[in-house]
Structure formats: C-alpha cells, structure tokens
Scaffold this motif. Structure first.
Motif, PDB file in Angstrom:
ATOM      1  N   GLN A   1       0.824  -1.208   0.000  1.00 28.01           N
ATOM      2  CA  GLN A   1       0.000   0.000   0.000  1.00 28.01           C
ATOM      3  C   GLN A   1       0.858   1.258   0.000  1.00 28.01           C
ATOM      4  O   GLN A   1       0.551   2.234  -0.680  1.00 28.01           O
ATOM      5  CB  GLN A   1      -0.928  -0.001   1.218  1.00 28.01           C
ATOM      6  N   GLN A   2       1.963   1.221   0.753  1.00 31.34           N
ATOM      7  CA  GLN A   2       2.856   2.379   0.780  1.00 31.34           C
ATOM      8  C   GLN A   2       3.539   2.561  -0.576  1.00 31.34           C
ATOM      9  O   GLN A   2       3.693   3.681  -1.064  1.00 31.34           O
ATOM     10  CB  GLN A   2       3.890   2.198   1.891  1.00 31.34           C
ATOM     11  N   SER A   3       3.936   1.453  -1.193  1.00 26.55           N
ATOM     12  CA  SER A   3       4.609   1.527  -2.491  1.00 26.55           C
ATOM     13  C   SER A   3       3.664   2.020  -3.577  1.00 26.55           C
ATOM     14  O   SER A   3       4.077   2.745  -4.488  1.00 26.55           O
ATOM     15  CB  SER A   3       5.160   0.149  -2.876  1.00 26.55           C
ATOM     16  N   VAL A   4       2.384   1.638  -3.497  1.00 29.30           N
ATOM     17  CA  VAL A   4       1.394   2.130  -4.462  1.00 29.30           C
ATOM     18  C   VAL A   4       1.296   3.649  -4.372  1.00 29.30           C
ATOM     19  O   VAL A   4       1.250   4.351  -5.390  1.00 29.30           O
ATOM     20  CB  VAL A   4       0.021   1.477  -4.212  1.00 29.30           C
ATOM     21  N   GLY A   5       1.270   4.173  -3.140  1.00 26.37           N
ATOM     22  CA  GLY A   5       1.211   5.625  -2.949  1.00 26.37           C
ATOM     23  C   GLY A   5       2.422   6.322  -3.536  1.00 26.37           C
ATOM     24  O   GLY A   5       2.309   7.361  -4.195  1.00 26.37           O
ATOM     25  N   LYS A   6       3.614   5.753  -3.336  1.00 25.64           N
ATOM     26  CA  LYS A   6       4.841   6.345  -3.880  1.00 25.64           C
ATOM     27  C   LYS A   6       4.821   6.319  -5.410  1.00 25.64           C
ATOM     28  O   LYS A   6       5.251   7.279  -6.063  1.00 25.64           O
ATOM     29  CB  LYS A   6       6.059   5.588  -3.367  1.00 25.64           C
ATOM     30  N   THR A   7       4.322   5.229  -5.973  1.00 25.81           N
ATOM     31  CA  THR A   7       4.269   5.115  -7.436  1.00 25.81           C
ATOM     32  C   THR A   7       3.327   6.154  -8.026  1.00 25.81           C
ATOM     33  O   THR A   7       3.654   6.817  -9.019  1.00 25.81           O
ATOM     34  CB  THR A   7       3.806   3.702  -7.839  1.00 25.81           C
TER      35      THR A   7
END
Length: 646
Positions: free
Chosen positions: A219-225
């Motif tokens: 979920q955190q990586s999706v936000g960064k992407t």
C-alpha cells in the motif's frame, strides 16, 4: 509565542504501524456501527441466520439416510414409506436451501448499500479534514500519495467491508454450527477433523503472518508510485526539453520494481495459502472416510450426545460436514489476506484523518458594518461594502475597528524548521493604501513574509498586527477573507471562465465578475473565446495561454475586493505587451488598497511607496525607488544591471 517551532509528527509511519494492529479493525467496526446502528445489526443477523440455515441440512440428510438404511435392512422400502417419511424431510431440505438463498440475497443487497454509504462518508470525512489541514502538510507530502488515499486505500477498505468481513462472519458461524452438529453425532470423528484443522491453522498463521507486512508495504509503495507518476505528468514539458526521458524511465523502474517486490512477496504468501489449505482439507476428507470405515468395521463405540452407534447414516453425512467444515475454515484463512490488506489501507486513511487540523485560537471576526455620521461603527446584517473587526473583550464588551488594511510586522523571526531560521528581525510598516515591494534573490524570504501575513505559518518571535490587532487574535478564515492573493503559479478549476472569476467571491453577480475582468484587462480576450464568459475550462485551463490564465487569476482577486492585495510574481507569466495592459488594470485595482508586491522585474515596482531589499532573510535596504537609486547600494546595482537576481 515561543521562538522554537516543533514540526508536527508525521503520521505516515504511525499509520503504517497501526495498519497491522487489531485496533484499526476495531475502529472500522465502531464507525460502521456508528453510521448504521440499526441496518448493520439487521444485516449481520441475516448473515448469521443464512450461515446457520445452510448448516442445518446435514441433520436432515442424516435423518433421510437413517430412514433409507432402516428400510433397506428390513427389505420393506416402498413408495408409501418414501411419501410418508422421506418426502417431508426432502421438502424441509429444499425449504432450508430456499430460505438460505433468500437470506443471502437480502444481506448482500443490504451490505452493498452499507458499503457504498460507508465509503461515501469516509471520503467526505477525509476531504473535509483535508480542507482543515495546514499548508505545511501539503508542502511536506507528495500530492500523488495523498491521491492514493482516495483511490487504492479506499478500494482496499471497500473489499474489507463488502467482502472480507461478511465472508469471515458467515464462514465463522458455519464452522461453529457444523462443529456443534459434528460433536452431537460423533466425538471420535470430530477429534480426527480437529487434528487436521489444527494443521490448517498452523499453516494459515505461518503464511498469513508472512504476507501481512508485505501487504502493508504494498500500500505504501502504491502511494509512492502514484506520486511519482503525477510528478512526471506535471513535468512533461521539462522532461522533454531536457531530454530526461531515459532518466525518468530509470527512476520509474526503480520505484515500480519496489512495488513489484512488495506485491510479489505479499501475494506469493497469499497464493500459496489457498491451495495448501484446500489440499489439507481434501486429505482430511480421505482420512475421515478411512477413520469412519475403521470405526464401522471394528465396532468402536460412538461417544456422542445423540446416543447413536456408528453406522453408514452417521459416517456419510459426517463426511459431507467435514467437507463443509474444512471448506469454511479455508474461507476464513482466505479472508485473512483481504483483512490484512484492508487494514493496511484503513490505517493509511486513518493516518490522514488523524492529522492535526490547522490550529486557530482567534476570536476576532470580520463583519459587515455601517459607519454613522459621528464616526460610530455598528454591525450590519446585510452586505454594505464596509467591514470592521468585531473584537470581544473579557469584560463582555465589544469594540468594532474599521477594516483599513494597516499591516505591521515588528521584529519577526521565522523558520520552517527549528534548525534553520529563514527570517531575522524583519520589520515592515504598510499603511493603508501603500504599495510595498519586496525584491531580492530566490530564497531571500520574500514569499515567506506574505505566507506569514496569511498565517499559512506562524512566526517564531515578534508581532504581526493588522489594523492594530495581533493577527493571532483574528480567526484565520476572517483574516484571509480580508486578503487578496495572486500567485505566480495559477490554479484554475473545472468550470466556466465566469465560475473561475466568481471563485474570489461566490455571491458576486455576473456584472461584478465582468467588471473585475475589465479591471484586470482580461475582458478583451475572454469575449473572443468561443463561448465568452461561458467557455468551459478544464485541466487547470489547459485551453488558455499562461498569460490568459494569469489574467483570470487577477480578475478573481479583483472580484473579492479585499483591502489588502498580495501579488507574488503576478505578472511574471505575461509578455511585455500584455504586461502593459495588465499594469493599467493593476494600478486601478491597487488604488486605495494596501498592496504587497513580490517581483523579479524591477520595472514593475518603480512606483511602489516602499521597496524593501532582502538578503538571506534580512531587510538590508528600504525606501522609494528614487531614494534607493540615490543610495547606490544593492538595489541600485540590481536596477542598473551591475549584478542580477539569482
């Protein structure tokens, strides 16, 4: 006010930690019950009833088999027997399945309404809370990551509420109901099944625990992407002009690979779990069949509440119950991943909702007023065109101070972080109707001063007074209503040209908006647009030139008709010819107002009453254009081109 400023703790890390905790799930459930105190319990009751009703057929199946077995053994099975003893049981079975279907249809419909209503309320709470956050939050968080709260995180929350929790409740009830029936019919065979289920739970814990942390990271990586993609979309022209495509690809690959790694690990654990549990269930079915056969052949006593001995009519339904039991245990384990993922999204959503809103201890408000002949100021119920500060005092009295636009900064110190001070002992006196200009190199503190007047940030030391009132005593909303702001970066919104001008004052009439556009010099190009003032704008006014967008922004500030105007590089995006047109309108706009101007083009500030030269957060020169030229200091060298602003 203390000199030290403490930055608010970022809740992003806290949200990540809380996402894995049971507290997030409890909070989601509390909010669901709060929003739907009647409908949710009714829906849950339907889920429980449907689960119980779908489990009961095992009892009637056993009874049918018992009748058939008894008559087969006696050799006396006939149509009359079937009609009188078997048919009623079959009809009951059909009725139970129909009732289960109706209950499932009802609760799925109710759950759909609850889910969408819940998400609607959550989005509104998020957005409403976001409107109350300080500017600092948006300066320190990537906009794409914030957008991810409303898309990916909301979607995982939807799956949690609409699928994972109902399925978990239904499967859990079925497991408990079937377990009770199994214990009623045979304790030995139930123990065999429970041994297999213990193995299932061990595997679920092993793989479920491994996937949890990676679902949170996902979920955190999706936000960064999403944040990176938005950044690249906004900067496409810069990427193209500097041939930065390959570097952009490389940077995206790095971020996308991190998302792949987190998603792969999360789903690798999750995807293994289902097949493993399912096959353990199949093996358990075979073992149960073997155990039942052994118990039948050996004549082992059947310890049960039913008091029935081991027989085919016990073993066969028991095998069906074993399949149903292990299948629903598998369903419970399958929901673990959806729940963990939903809690990760909910944790991030709560991190946004839990951000501290912008503090406002002000109590002085801006009101319409009427000025009597003797100079007395009275509050008016209707718009009069005159404004006053309504100042309540501790003894219960009220005083009204006319809004004039007298702004004073006295000995102001400020730093965006405690470690680095940006402004040092800044003192500015702007009398009503004066035009005050700030010049200096980038980073000298020009925009920071105007941010402090708006109270986008609070000062570390010193005083800022507005019409003699400490601005800390003025409610921020009322303070900002009295200020007009035109920024270098223009923001237009989806709607017509008229809508965007009216954004400055929503109750403004069409005639007032057109007058403001004429004042700003925008009327000429607007009337040449395909639909004039009704021309729709989208994508931040992508169908207009940068100069035209800036003219609309100036008209928007003009229609607000504030006593104080802040122009932050307001004409920097306008060509020289257009600037001459705009400057006439700006001069009309600035008449009778206190104006703060930030400009790199020194030609635009020549007519300022006071020009202040800043260097590293300090005012090093002040005076009129003529006075500063006569001093032959920094301003003189800037104006004559001896050195340039950086």
């Amino acid at each position: 006010m203390t000199k030290k400023q403490t930055a608010p703790k970022s809740s992003a890390k806290n949200g990540a930690k809380n996402a894995a905790g049971f507290g997030v799930l409890v909070r989601v459930l509390k909010m669901l019950f709060k929003f739907y105190p009647v409908l949710l319990p009714v829906t849950m009751a339907c889920i429980v009833l449907s689960a119980v009703v779908s489990s009961i057929p095992a009892i009637f199946t056993q009874k049918v088999l018992a009748v058939v077995t008894r008559y087969l053994n006696s050799g006396n099975l006939n149509w009359q027997t079937a009609k009188t003893e078997i048919l009623p049981l079959v009809l009951v079975l059909i009725g139970l399945y129909v009732l289960s279907m109706l209950l499932i249809t009802l609760y799925t419909q109710l759950m759909a309404g609850i889910t969408q209503g819940f998400l609607d309320k959550m989005r509104r709470r998020m957005f409403d809370g976001m409107q109350n956050l300080p500017i600092k939050y948006f300066d320190t968080h990537k906009h794409g990551d914030i957008m991810s709260y409303y898309t990916n995180d909301i979607d995982t929350l939807r799956q949690l509420v609409s699928q994972a929790l109902p399925n978990l409740l239904q499967s859990g009830v079925i497991v408990l109901t079937v377990l009770g029936i199994m214990l009623y019919y045979s304790l030995p065979m139930t123990l065999v099944v429970l041994l297999g289920v213990a193995l299932m739970f061990f595997v679920s814990k092993k793989f479920g625990g491994g996937s949890a942390k990676y679902f949170i990271r996902q979920q955190q990586s999706v936000g960064k992407t999403e944040a990176f993609v938005q950044e690249m979309m906004n900067g496409q022209k810069v990427i193209k002009v500097f041939s930065h495509e390959e570097q952009a690809k490389f940077d995206f690959k790095r971020i996308n690979d991190a998302l792949f790694e987190d998603s792969y690990r999360a789903h690798a654990y999750a995807n293994v779990l289902g097949p493993v549990i399912m096959n353990i269930g199949n093996i358990l079915y075979v073992i149960s069949a073997m155990a039942g056969g052994i118990f039948l052949l050996t004549g082992m006593p059947n310890l049960s509440l039913s008091g029935l001995a081991f027989s085919i009519d016990i073993v066969v339904p028991f095998l069906n119950m074993t399949k149903q039991f292990t299948g629903n245990v598998n369903q419970v384990s399958q929901q673990i991943n959806a729940i963990v993922m939903g809690m990760a999204g909910a944790g991030r959503i709560f991190s946004l909702m839990d951000e501290q809103p912008e503090a406002d201890s002000g109590y002085v408000t801006l009101v319409n007023c009427t000025v009597l002949k003797n100079g007395e100021v009275r509050e008016a119920a209707e718009h009069t065109g005159h404004w006053a500060w309504k100042h309540p005092h501790g003894d219960g009295t009220l005083t009204y101070t006319p809004l004039r636009g007298d702004v004073c900064l006295n000995g102001v110190d400020f730093g965006y972080t405690p470690e680095k001070q940006v402004l040092h002992d800044v003192t500015v006196y702007a009398k009503p109707g004066q035009k005050v200009a700030f010049v200096g190199a980038t980073g000298a503190g020009k925009t920071t001063i105007t941010n402090l007047i708006n109270r986008f940030y609070d000062i570390a030391d010193g005083k800022i007074r507005y019409d003699g009132i400490n601005i800390n005593k003025i409610k921020k909303q009322d303070l900002r209503r009295s200020l007009g702001l035109v920024l270098q970066e223009t923001n237009l919104f989806t709607g017509t040209v008229m809508d965007n001008i009216r954004y400055g004052r929503l109750e403004a009439t069409d005639d007032e908006c057109i007058a403001a556009a004429k004042l700003a010099g925008a009327n000429s190009f607007i009337t040449r647009l395909p639909q004039g003032y009704s021309t729709p704008l989208s994508g931040n006014g992508a169908n207009l030139s940068q100069g035209q967008r800036q003219l609309i922004a100036i008209a928007r500030a003009a229609v607000a008709d504030p006593p104080v105007m802040i122009l932050d590089e307001a004409t920097s995006s306008i060509d020289t010819r257009t600037e001459a047109i705009v400057q006439q309108g700006m001069d009309s706009l600035m008449k009778g107002r206190t104006v703060f101007v930030i400009a790199h083009r020194l030609s635009t500030v020549k007519n300022a009453d006071v020009i202040m030269v800043l260097d590293h957060g300090r005012i090093i020169e002040r005076g009129s254009h003529a006075e500063l030229i006569a001093q032959k200091g920094t301003y003189y060298r800037l104006y004559t081109g001896a050195f340039e602003l950086e």
